[in-house]
Design a protein around this motif. Structure first.
Motif, PDB file in Angstrom:
ATOM      1  N   TRP A 210       0.721  -1.215  -0.028  1.00 12.17           N
ATOM      2  CA  TRP A 210       0.074   0.021  -0.112  1.00 12.17           C
ATOM      3  C   TRP A 210       0.720   1.132   0.062  1.00 12.17           C
ATOM      4  O   TRP A 210       1.641   1.247   0.859  1.00 12.17           O
ATOM      5  CB  TRP A 210      -0.929   0.026   1.190  1.00 12.17           C
ATOM      6  CG  TRP A 210      -1.704   1.198   1.259  1.00 12.17           C
ATOM      7  CD1 TRP A 210      -1.565   2.190   2.202  1.00 12.17           C
ATOM      8  CD2 TRP A 210      -2.743   1.512   0.516  1.00 12.17           C
ATOM      9  NE1 TRP A 210      -2.528   3.208   2.039  1.00 12.17           N
ATOM     10  CE2 TRP A 210      -3.381   2.740   0.974  1.00 12.17           C
ATOM     11  CE3 TRP A 210      -3.593   0.973  -0.584  1.00 12.17           C
ATOM     12  CZ2 TRP A 210      -4.313   3.307   0.211  1.00 12.17           C
ATOM     13  CZ3 TRP A 210      -4.596   1.461  -1.125  1.00 12.17           C
ATOM     14  CH2 TRP A 210      -4.926   2.977  -0.677  1.00 12.17           C
TER      15      TRP A 210
ATOM     16  N   ARG B 157      -8.616  -3.435  -4.427  1.00 12.59           N
ATOM     17  CA  ARG B 157      -8.461  -4.084  -3.109  1.00 12.59           C
ATOM     18  C   ARG B 157      -8.492  -2.748  -2.045  1.00 12.59           C
ATOM     19  O   ARG B 157      -8.379  -1.705  -2.422  1.00 12.59           O
ATOM     20  CB  ARG B 157      -6.969  -4.685  -2.962  1.00 12.59           C
ATOM     21  CG  ARG B 157      -6.990  -5.866  -3.847  1.00 12.59           C
ATOM     22  CD  ARG B 157      -5.726  -6.378  -3.832  1.00 12.59           C
ATOM     23  NE  ARG B 157      -5.420  -7.720  -4.818  1.00 12.59           N
ATOM     24  CZ  ARG B 157      -5.279  -8.792  -4.435  1.00 12.59           C
ATOM     25  NH1 ARG B 157      -4.961  -9.128  -3.069  1.00 12.59           N
ATOM     26  NH2 ARG B 157      -5.135  -9.753  -4.897  1.00 12.59           N
ATOM     27  N   GLY B 158      -8.909  -3.113  -0.949  1.00 15.53           N
ATOM     28  CA  GLY B 158      -8.823  -1.975   0.368  1.00 15.53           C
ATOM     29  C   GLY B 158      -9.385  -2.564   1.509  1.00 15.53           C
ATOM     30  O   GLY B 158      -9.379  -3.666   1.753  1.00 15.53           O
ATOM     31  N   TRP B 159      -9.391  -1.894   2.398  1.00 15.37           N
ATOM     32  CA  TRP B 159      -9.399  -2.240   3.931  1.00 15.37           C
ATOM     33  C   TRP B 159     -10.952  -2.025   4.178  1.00 15.37           C
ATOM     34  O   TRP B 159     -11.613  -1.282   3.819  1.00 15.37           O
ATOM     35  CB  TRP B 159      -8.730  -1.314   4.728  1.00 15.37           C
ATOM     36  CG  TRP B 159      -7.065  -1.460   4.729  1.00 15.37           C
ATOM     37  CD1 TRP B 159      -6.336  -0.604   3.651  1.00 15.37           C
ATOM     38  CD2 TRP B 159      -6.284  -2.151   5.448  1.00 15.37           C
ATOM     39  NE1 TRP B 159      -5.207  -1.044   3.962  1.00 15.37           N
ATOM     40  CE2 TRP B 159      -5.049  -1.991   4.756  1.00 15.37           C
ATOM     41  CE3 TRP B 159      -6.645  -3.320   6.307  1.00 15.37           C
ATOM     42  CZ2 TRP B 159      -4.164  -2.828   5.334  1.00 15.37           C
ATOM     43  CZ3 TRP B 159      -5.353  -3.930   6.796  1.00 15.37           C
ATOM     44  CH2 TRP B 159      -4.045  -3.797   6.494  1.00 15.37           C
TER      45      TRP B 159
ATOM     46  N   VAL C  54      -7.312   1.982  10.274  1.00 12.11           N
ATOM     47  CA  VAL C  54      -6.313   0.813   9.814  1.00 12.11           C
ATOM     48  C   VAL C  54      -4.855   0.893  10.292  1.00 12.11           C
ATOM     49  O   VAL C  54      -4.385  -0.059  10.643  1.00 12.11           O
ATOM     50  CB  VAL C  54      -6.222   0.977   8.117  1.00 12.11           C
ATOM     51  CG1 VAL C  54      -5.325   0.102   7.407  1.00 12.11           C
ATOM     52  CG2 VAL C  54      -7.811   0.649   7.446  1.00 12.11           C
TER      53      VAL C  54
ATOM     54  N   SER D  13      -5.294 -10.192   3.920  1.00 14.02           N
ATOM     55  CA  SER D  13      -4.406  -9.981   5.247  1.00 14.02           C
ATOM     56  C   SER D  13      -4.812 -11.027   6.394  1.00 14.02           C
ATOM     57  O   SER D  13      -5.597 -11.854   6.130  1.00 14.02           O
ATOM     58  CB  SER D  13      -4.877  -8.424   5.960  1.00 14.02           C
ATOM     59  OG  SER D  13      -6.154  -8.450   6.323  1.00 14.02           O
TER      60      SER D  13
ATOM     61  N   TYR E 175      -9.509  -5.789   7.815  1.00  9.49           N
ATOM     62  CA  TYR E 175      -9.102  -6.607   7.028  1.00  9.49           C
ATOM     63  C   TYR E 175      -8.904  -6.032   5.655  1.00  9.49           C
ATOM     64  O   TYR E 175      -9.498  -4.835   5.449  1.00  9.49           O
ATOM     65  CB  TYR E 175     -10.275  -7.771   6.659  1.00  9.49           C
ATOM     66  CG  TYR E 175     -10.632  -8.857   7.614  1.00  9.49           C
ATOM     67  CD1 TYR E 175      -9.502  -8.985   8.740  1.00  9.49           C
ATOM     68  CD2 TYR E 175     -11.825  -9.501   7.715  1.00  9.49           C
ATOM     69  CE1 TYR E 175      -9.865 -10.216   9.585  1.00  9.49           C
ATOM     70  CE2 TYR E 175     -11.990 -10.399   8.545  1.00  9.49           C
ATOM     71  CZ  TYR E 175     -11.175 -10.550   9.471  1.00  9.49           C
ATOM     72  OH  TYR E 175     -11.420 -11.721  10.803  1.00  9.49           O
ATOM     73  N   CYS E 176      -7.916  -6.542   4.872  1.00 11.42           N
ATOM     74  CA  CYS E 176      -7.661  -5.877   3.586  1.00 11.42           C
ATOM     75  C   CYS E 176      -8.229  -7.130   2.720  1.00 11.42           C
ATOM     76  O   CYS E 176      -7.592  -8.411   2.849  1.00 11.42           O
ATOM     77  CB  CYS E 176      -6.179  -5.693   3.336  1.00 11.42           C
ATOM     78  SG  CYS E 176      -5.853  -5.101   1.649  1.00 11.42           S
TER      79      CYS E 176
END
Length: 183
Positions: free
Chosen positions: A19, A138-140, A27, A120, A127-128
């Protein structure tokens, strides 16, 4: 011993983070907590290894139970190059919408029913991951918004495996009690 060999090897170069943007505070806090816990586990493991080595040098056997407990306490990491279907699968139970002002791409918006792959570790508050079949985004997202359905890399002993021909079906008692009916 294997431990001595591993400690004598040079340390690998540091990994560049996947990232490259600004992490939202929740996060960053979750990541800091996970890093602290990992460091504490490493320190406990090293202390247990030193104690075991001292006991071996003193002639008394090391506590095997302590080593097993330490191994069970180790964190799990997900390699970046796994196929998408190897990541744990979760379903969104509560919608998650990133708060206004969040940098684009930092947090992953989820709708109820979305299937999500978690890239993750599973022991953090955030979570990612990515929505199934959309791995390029993708992201958290918060752990509380999803429920893990399956973890393909989890202990395989929970998966029933049958080798050989399938067993014959069992005839229920109520059918057996009626006897064979004439055609």
């Amino acid at each position: 011993s294997l431990r001595a060999l591993l400690h004598s090897a040079p340390a690998p170069p540091p990994m560049s983070p996947a990232w490259e943007g600004h992490l939202p505070p929740v996060v960053a806090e979750s990541a800091e907590k996970a890093a602290r816990e990992f460091k504490e586990r490493c320190e406990r493991e090293e202390a247990a290894a030193r104690a075991a080595q001292e006991q071996e040098q003193g002639g008394t056997p090391a506590d095997a139970g302590g080593a097993e407990a330490a191994a069970a306490d180790e964190p799990t990491f997900m390699p970046e190059d796994l196929p998408d279907d190897c990541y744990p699968l979760a379903v969104c139970r509560a919608p998650f919408v990133p708060p206004p002002g969040t940098p684009p791409g930092a947090l992953l918006q989820l709708k109820v029913g979305d299937l999500v792959r978690v890239t993750s570790g599973l022991d953090t508050a955030m979570y990612c991951g990515f929505v199934e079949m959309k791995s390029e985004h993708r992201g958290w997202f918060p752990r509380r918004s999803v429920q893990i359905l399956e973890d393909p890399l989890d202990d395989a002993s929970s998966i029933p495996v049958h080798m050989g021909p399938p067993p014959l079906p069992q005839v229920p008692d109520f059918v057996r009690s009626r006897g064979v009916a004439a055609a």
